[in-house]
Design a protein around this motif. Structure first.
Motif, PDB file in Angstrom:
ATOM      1  N   VAL A  51      12.821   0.211 -17.725  1.00 34.99           N
ATOM      2  CA  VAL A  51      14.165   0.127 -17.168  1.00 34.99           C
ATOM      3  C   VAL A  51      14.908  -0.945 -17.948  1.00 34.99           C
ATOM      4  O   VAL A  51      14.420  -2.066 -18.121  1.00 34.99           O
ATOM      5  N   PRO A  56      20.297  -1.878 -15.644  1.00 38.32           N
ATOM      6  CA  PRO A  56      19.187  -1.362 -14.840  1.00 38.32           C
ATOM      7  C   PRO A  56      19.403   0.023 -14.244  1.00 38.32           C
ATOM      8  O   PRO A  56      18.480   0.572 -13.632  1.00 38.32           O
ATOM      9  N   GLU A  57      20.580   0.600 -14.439  1.00 36.59           N
ATOM     10  CA  GLU A  57      20.784   1.985 -14.016  1.00 36.59           C
ATOM     11  C   GLU A  57      20.318   2.964 -15.090  1.00 36.59           C
ATOM     12  O   GLU A  57      20.409   4.179 -14.913  1.00 36.59           O
ATOM     13  N   LYS A 232      19.163   7.011 -15.593  1.00 32.25           N
ATOM     14  CA  LYS A 232      17.943   7.455 -14.928  1.00 32.25           C
ATOM     15  C   LYS A 232      18.067   8.889 -14.432  1.00 32.25           C
ATOM     16  O   LYS A 232      17.112   9.667 -14.492  1.00 32.25           O
ATOM     17  N   SER A 242      16.212   8.718  -6.474  1.00 29.57           N
ATOM     18  CA  SER A 242      15.654   8.161  -5.238  1.00 29.57           C
ATOM     19  C   SER A 242      14.490   9.004  -4.715  1.00 29.57           C
ATOM     20  O   SER A 242      13.521   8.454  -4.183  1.00 29.57           O
ATOM     21  N   ALA A 375      12.084   3.420 -10.262  1.00 26.20           N
ATOM     22  CA  ALA A 375      12.573   2.706  -9.084  1.00 26.20           C
ATOM     23  C   ALA A 375      12.173   1.237  -9.084  1.00 26.20           C
ATOM     24  O   ALA A 375      12.712   0.438  -8.303  1.00 26.20           O
ATOM     25  N   VAL A 376      11.233   0.859  -9.937  1.00 24.37           N
ATOM     26  CA  VAL A 376      10.807  -0.541 -10.023  1.00 24.37           C
ATOM     27  C   VAL A 376      11.814  -1.305 -10.876  1.00 24.37           C
ATOM     28  O   VAL A 376      12.029  -0.985 -12.045  1.00 24.37           O
ATOM     29  N   ALA A 377      12.430  -2.305 -10.284  1.00 21.35           N
ATOM     30  CA  ALA A 377      13.475  -3.065 -10.980  1.00 21.35           C
ATOM     31  C   ALA A 377      12.881  -3.935 -12.084  1.00 21.35           C
ATOM     32  O   ALA A 377      11.712  -4.345 -12.004  1.00 21.35           O
ATOM     33  N   PRO A 378      13.663  -4.234 -13.129  1.00 22.36           N
ATOM     34  CA  PRO A 378      13.174  -5.134 -14.185  1.00 22.36           C
ATOM     35  C   PRO A 378      12.813  -6.504 -13.614  1.00 22.36           C
ATOM     36  O   PRO A 378      13.460  -6.986 -12.681  1.00 22.36           O
ATOM     37  N   GLU A 380      12.634 -10.494 -13.574  1.00 25.07           N
ATOM     38  CA  GLU A 380      13.432 -11.600 -14.117  1.00 25.07           C
ATOM     39  C   GLU A 380      12.623 -12.422 -15.103  1.00 25.07           C
ATOM     40  O   GLU A 380      13.152 -12.897 -16.115  1.00 25.07           O
ATOM     41  N   ALA A 393       6.718  -4.094 -13.028  1.00 20.73           N
ATOM     42  CA  ALA A 393       7.660  -3.508 -13.987  1.00 20.73           C
ATOM     43  C   ALA A 393       7.058  -3.399 -15.379  1.00 20.73           C
ATOM     44  O   ALA A 393       7.725  -2.939 -16.303  1.00 20.73           O
TER      45      ALA A 393
END
Length: 457
Positions: A51, A56-57, A232, A242, A375-378, A380, A393
């Protein structure tokens, strides 16, 4: 003892991870099979999917070709091959077939074919008249509904030929980043090889006396890189992220081959790459070319090399490090099905297409792919150990440029994902923990090509 474990386990790592397919020599898939080693321009080296950290989209896929490009390898520098399809394949329903293929095809031209020079003067932009050899590409999106032209004539960032020839190469490279509209961005050109590892394991496990560890064997070398950033929803099953966040990805190279009757031939697949280290160190030499020409739907024929890998047994015999019990259903889950509670012994839901709500489960087939849960966010603060370091991630949930796949896969090979693994497993590594060059913070993320000859570093 820690050094012994470290060295021995790297051999394990390369073996078990590679246990899915045919292989031979260096790096993630560098010069891995006899046929493709003779045509390096067609040779997949690595595949990454993550991602996008600053968008992040979207998802970014990076696929690399042509291993061991020496920075001063002129006068014929490094080009993408013509009459060749460089493909990024997406399976979003788990049937081991490509639901979406992004196909890159390249064209080469010269401003002056009467000179041997790659460039005839300082090059300050892609349109500079002193850039003699030029490449462009078209990008198609292929689905069951047909083929859509995404880009018709996009420019390739040239090989870096030196500071005198290209005094502001970063500007020239960034100029090759091309927007295709609809949130799609593409790049093709030379980059630093982002894979980092000590490859001297092939010299009788580091010289036969455990004395040679910690050297980044790929430091200073470049590759030809393709980077693609897409929304995505463009990848998800039914366009619904989703409900269906997991996709499987692999890259292939196919070339036009002449038919036996002398008529124009069809595309013939000659190289394939999904999970790193698969094409490396387990399958017998006689089957390496077979895997490169194969499709994921037939991957069960390599199953025995996953469930009963050879290298852990050799490591146990030589270094007395116990090999995990077979059959290795945990490795089948990591490399062939993706991780989910219903897939095998790993009690977690992570990145199997079986987690997609609209998947027809009876059509699911185990196959070697790099799987990503979008669906797993990057993270930080990415952890180089990825999932086994608590960072979901990272690898093997996709693969980021900074993920230490050697250390992760060798620990997986020695049972880190099994219940109660030996404490020593967590110490295993090859002593190379990061890339030698800094990655870009923006797309295409890969580092700029190396400038200095490898023998001067």
């Amino acid at each position: 003892m820690k050094t012994v474990l470290r060295v021995a386990a790297l051999g394990v790592s390369v073996a078990c991870v590679a246990s899915l397919a045919p292989v031979q020599s260096n790096a993630s898939s560098h010069r891995e099979a006899p046929l493709i080693a003779g045509t390096p321009g067609l040779d997949n080296t690595d595949l990454y999917a993550f991602v996008s950290p600053d968008a992040p989209e979207t998802v970014t896929v990076v696929a690399n070709w042509q291993p061991f490009e020496e920075p001063n390898g002129g006068p014929n520098f490094y080009t993408f091959a013509e009459k060749t399809a460089y493909d990024i394949n997406i399976d979003n329903n788990g049937d081991a077939k490509a639901d979406i293929t992004y196909r890159y095809t390249f064209r080469t031209s010269y401003r002056n074919a009467g000179t041997f020079l790659y460039n005839t003067g300082p090059v300050t932009s892609l349109s500079d008249g002193d850039l003699n050899l030029r490449q462009s590409y078209s990008l198609d999106r292929i689905t069951s509904a047909g083929t859509k032209k995404v880009l018709k004539t996009a420019r390739v960032a040239p090989s870096f030929t030196g500071k005198a020839s290209m005094p502001n190469y970063a500007t020239v490279s960034d100029e090759a980043v091309t927007s295709a509209g609809g949130g799609v961005t593409s790049f093709a050109g030379q980059a630093d090889d982002p894979f980092f590892a000590d490859l001297r394991v092939f010299d009788l496990l580091y010289g036969g006396d455990l004395s040679e560890v910690g050297q980044d064997s790929l430091r200073g070398y470049n590759v030809n890189s393709i980077a693609l950033r897409v929304p995505k929803a463009d990848l998800a099953l039914k366009g619904n992220v989703s409900r269906n966040p997991v996709v499987g990805i692999w890259s292939t190279t196919s070339r036009i081959g002449a038919s036996m009757k002398g008529k124009p031939g069809k595309l013939q697949q000659v190289s394939r790459l999904g999970m790193p280290l698969v094409n490396e160190a387990v399958i017998p030499a006689g089957r390496k070319n077979e895997f490169n020409a194969s499709v994921p739907t037939g991957d069960t024929k390599f199953l025995s090399h996953v469930t009963s890998p050879e290298i852990p047994k050799l490591i146990e015999a030589i270094y007395k490090i116990p090999a995990p019990a077979t059959p290795r259903k945990d490795l089948v889950e990591v490399f062939l099905t993706g991780v989910c509670k219903d897939c095998g012994p790993i009690a977690a839901d992570l990145n199997s297409q079986l987690l997609n709500k609209d998947v027809v489960k009876k059509s699911f087939r185990p196959s070697e792919q790099l799987r990503l849960n979008m669906a797993v966010a990057p993270a930080e603060n990415p952890n180089r150990f990825g999932v086994i370091g608590g960072d979901l991630a990272g690898f093997p949930n996709g693969r980021r440029l900074t993920d230490d796949v050697i250390d992760v896969t060798l620990q997986a090979a020695e049972g880190i994902l099994l219940p109660d693994p030996p404490a020593a497993v967590k110490t295993l590594g090859d002593g190379v923990d990061a890339n030698s060059a800094g990655f870009r913070s923006h797309f295409p993320y890969v580092a700029l090509p190396n400038e200095v000859s490898v023998n001067q570093q």
